[in-house]
Write a protein that holds these residues in place. Structure first.
Motif, short mmCIF file in Angstrom:
data_model
loop_
_atom_site.label_atom_id
_atom_site.label_comp_id
_atom_site.label_asym_id
_atom_site.label_seq_id
_atom_site.Cartn_x
_atom_site.Cartn_y
_atom_site.Cartn_z
N PRO A 183 12.05 4.69 -4.25
CA PRO A 183 12.10 4.87 -2.80
C PRO A 183 10.76 5.22 -2.17
CG PRO A 183 13.99 5.90 -3.83
CD PRO A 183 13.09 5.48 -4.94
N GLY A 184 9.96 6.03 -2.87
CA GLY A 184 8.66 6.41 -2.34
C GLY A 184 7.74 5.23 -2.14
N TRP A 185 7.81 4.28 -3.06
CA TRP A 185 7.02 3.05 -2.95
C TRP A 185 7.52 2.20 -1.80
CZ3 TRP A 185 3.83 -0.74 -5.58
CH2 TRP A 185 2.86 -0.16 -6.42
N THR A 186 8.82 2.02 -1.73
CA THR A 186 9.40 1.19 -0.67
C THR A 186 8.98 1.71 0.70
OG1 THR A 186 11.30 0.70 -2.07
CG2 THR A 186 11.52 0.23 0.27
N GLU A 187 9.19 3.01 0.91
CA GLU A 187 8.84 3.60 2.20
C GLU A 187 7.35 3.52 2.47
OE1 GLU A 187 9.11 7.87 4.61
OE2 GLU A 187 9.95 7.69 2.57
N GLY A 188 6.56 3.87 1.46
CA GLY A 188 5.12 3.93 1.65
C GLY A 188 4.47 2.58 1.93
N VAL A 189 4.82 1.59 1.15
CA VAL A 189 4.20 0.27 1.32
C VAL A 189 4.60 -0.36 2.66
CG1 VAL A 189 4.02 -2.08 0.36
CG2 VAL A 189 4.01 -0.10 -1.17
N CYS A 190 5.79 -0.01 3.13
CA CYS A 190 6.24 -0.54 4.43
C CYS A 190 5.43 0.04 5.59
CB CYS A 190 7.72 -0.25 4.64
SG CYS A 190 8.81 -1.32 3.66
N LEU A 191 4.63 1.06 5.33
CA LEU A 191 3.76 1.64 6.35
C LEU A 191 2.41 0.93 6.41
CD1 LEU A 191 4.38 5.43 5.56
CD2 LEU A 191 5.35 4.12 7.46
N MET A 192 2.16 0.07 5.43
CA MET A 192 0.85 -0.56 5.28
C MET A 192 0.83 -1.98 5.86
SD MET A 192 0.15 0.63 1.33
CE MET A 192 -1.59 0.16 1.34
N SER A 193 -0.35 -2.40 6.24
CA SER A 193 -0.57 -3.78 6.65
C SER A 193 -1.59 -4.40 5.69
CB SER A 193 -1.08 -3.84 8.10
OG SER A 193 -2.26 -3.07 8.24
N PRO A 194 -1.75 -5.72 5.68
CA PRO A 194 -2.67 -6.37 4.74
C PRO A 194 -4.08 -5.79 4.77
CG PRO A 194 -1.33 -8.01 5.83
CD PRO A 194 -1.04 -6.71 6.53
N GLY A 195 -4.62 -5.51 3.60
CA GLY A 195 -5.98 -4.97 3.49
C GLY A 195 -6.06 -3.45 3.52
N ALA A 196 -4.93 -2.78 3.80
CA ALA A 196 -4.94 -1.32 3.89
C ALA A 196 -4.97 -0.69 2.50
CB ALA A 196 -3.71 -0.83 4.65
N LYS A 197 -5.50 0.54 2.42
CA LYS A 197 -5.49 1.33 1.19
C LYS A 197 -4.94 2.71 1.53
CE LYS A 197 -9.30 -0.86 -1.35
NZ LYS A 197 -10.60 -0.64 -2.04
N PHE A 198 -3.83 3.05 0.92
CA PHE A 198 -3.19 4.35 1.14
C PHE A 198 -3.13 5.10 -0.19
CE2 PHE A 198 -0.31 3.81 5.13
CZ PHE A 198 -1.37 3.23 5.83
N LYS A 199 -3.06 6.41 -0.08
CA LYS A 199 -2.79 7.24 -1.26
C LYS A 199 -1.50 7.99 -1.00
CE LYS A 199 -4.93 10.56 -4.43
NZ LYS A 199 -6.17 11.33 -4.74
N PHE A 200 -0.51 7.77 -1.87
CA PHE A 200 0.79 8.40 -1.71
C PHE A 200 0.95 9.60 -2.65
CE2 PHE A 200 1.81 3.77 -0.94
CZ PHE A 200 1.87 3.87 0.45
N TYR A 201 1.63 10.60 -2.15
CA TYR A 201 2.03 11.76 -2.96
C TYR A 201 3.56 11.78 -2.90
CZ TYR A 201 -2.86 12.96 -2.16
OH TYR A 201 -4.24 12.93 -2.07
N ILE A 202 4.17 11.34 -4.00
CA ILE A 202 5.61 11.06 -3.98
C ILE A 202 6.41 12.21 -4.57
CG2 ILE A 202 7.39 9.45 -4.76
CD1 ILE A 202 5.27 7.28 -4.82
N PRO A 203 7.31 12.83 -3.79
CA PRO A 203 8.17 13.90 -4.31
C PRO A 203 9.10 13.37 -5.41
CG PRO A 203 8.22 13.82 -1.90
CD PRO A 203 7.56 12.55 -2.37
N PRO A 204 9.55 14.24 -6.31
CA PRO A 204 10.44 13.80 -7.40
C PRO A 204 11.68 13.06 -6.91
CG PRO A 204 9.66 16.03 -7.81
CD PRO A 204 9.20 15.66 -6.43
N GLU A 205 12.26 13.50 -5.79
CA GLU A 205 13.49 12.87 -5.30
C GLU A 205 13.25 11.46 -4.78
OE1 GLU A 205 12.05 15.79 -2.07
OE2 GLU A 205 12.22 15.70 -4.27
#
Length: 208
Positions: A183-205
């Motif tokens: 779920p953390g990946w799904t939510e996080g990547v949906c915040l990005m647009s092409p060429g973006a670089k994000f750093k996610f800190y994903i809770p255990p849940e």
């Protein structure tokens, strides 16, 4: 052809290993193990297992169990019961380990969200924008996207890396279906647009 076969046979014969002598066979035997060495070795294995799993073992009970298992008349039912006890101990140890890691994760995320540039979503996902995208087009949760990523633990240990076979960052991006990842990946990547670089800190849940 007959001559060729003869040469092959000759070479094959030259490469054959000579039968081992009785003395040579003895040299292949493992070194003798004394009862003292074996007892100490078993103690090391059991002790290390107990230490790694935080088991508290009563040494008197340990020796009592050893003698009981070695005595005549030992029943299979006793062995089954012993295995059940050990399984329960491993299970409890694992639950304690998970609880400890969960508490560590909560403390890390609580401190991390106070840092400059950290954004927190309603689900608890934390992220920071390292590089903005080229436009405002963002994927849907059911889309397949192409990404590069590095996965690491809070202590910095890297457990996955799409660049691992191309240190010069020329590796082909990885295709992922956002509906089939954590779920953390799904939510996080949906915040990005092409060429973006994000750093996610994903809770255990929101993770595995």
């Amino acid at each position: 052809c007959a001559g060729c076969n003869g040469k092959n046979a000759e070479k094959s014969g030259a490469a054959q290993e000579a039968p081992k002598t009785e003395e040579g066979a003895k040299n292949d035997e493992p070194a003798e193990v004394t009862p003292e060495q074996l007892g100490y070795a078993f103690g090391i294995i059991v002790g290390k297992t107990a230490q790694e799993n935080e088991f508290k073992i009563n040494t008197k009970a340990f020796l009592k169990g050893f003698k009981a298992a070695s005595a005549a008349g030992f029943k299979d039912a006793d062995l089954t019961e012993a295995q059940e006890v050990i399984n329960r101990a491993y299970h409890r140890s694992h639950l304690a380990y998970l609880a400890k890691k969960l508490e560590e994760s909560k403390k890390f995320l609580e401190e991390n969200k106070k840092k400059d540039g950290i954004i927190v979503t309603d689900s608890g996902l934390q992220y920071e924008i390292l590089q903005n995208g080229k436009n405002e087009v963002k994927p849907a949760p059911s889309d397949t996207v192409e990404v590069h990523y590095t996965g690491s633990l809070t202590d910095g240990t890297v457990f996955d890396d799409s660049y691992k076979n191309a240190p010069d960052e020329k590796a082909a991006p990885v295709k992922i279906n956002l509906a089939r990842v954590i779920p953390g990946w799904t939510e996080g990547v949906c915040l990005m647009s092409p060429g973006a670089k994000f750093k996610f800190y994903i809770p255990p849940e929101l993770g595995y």
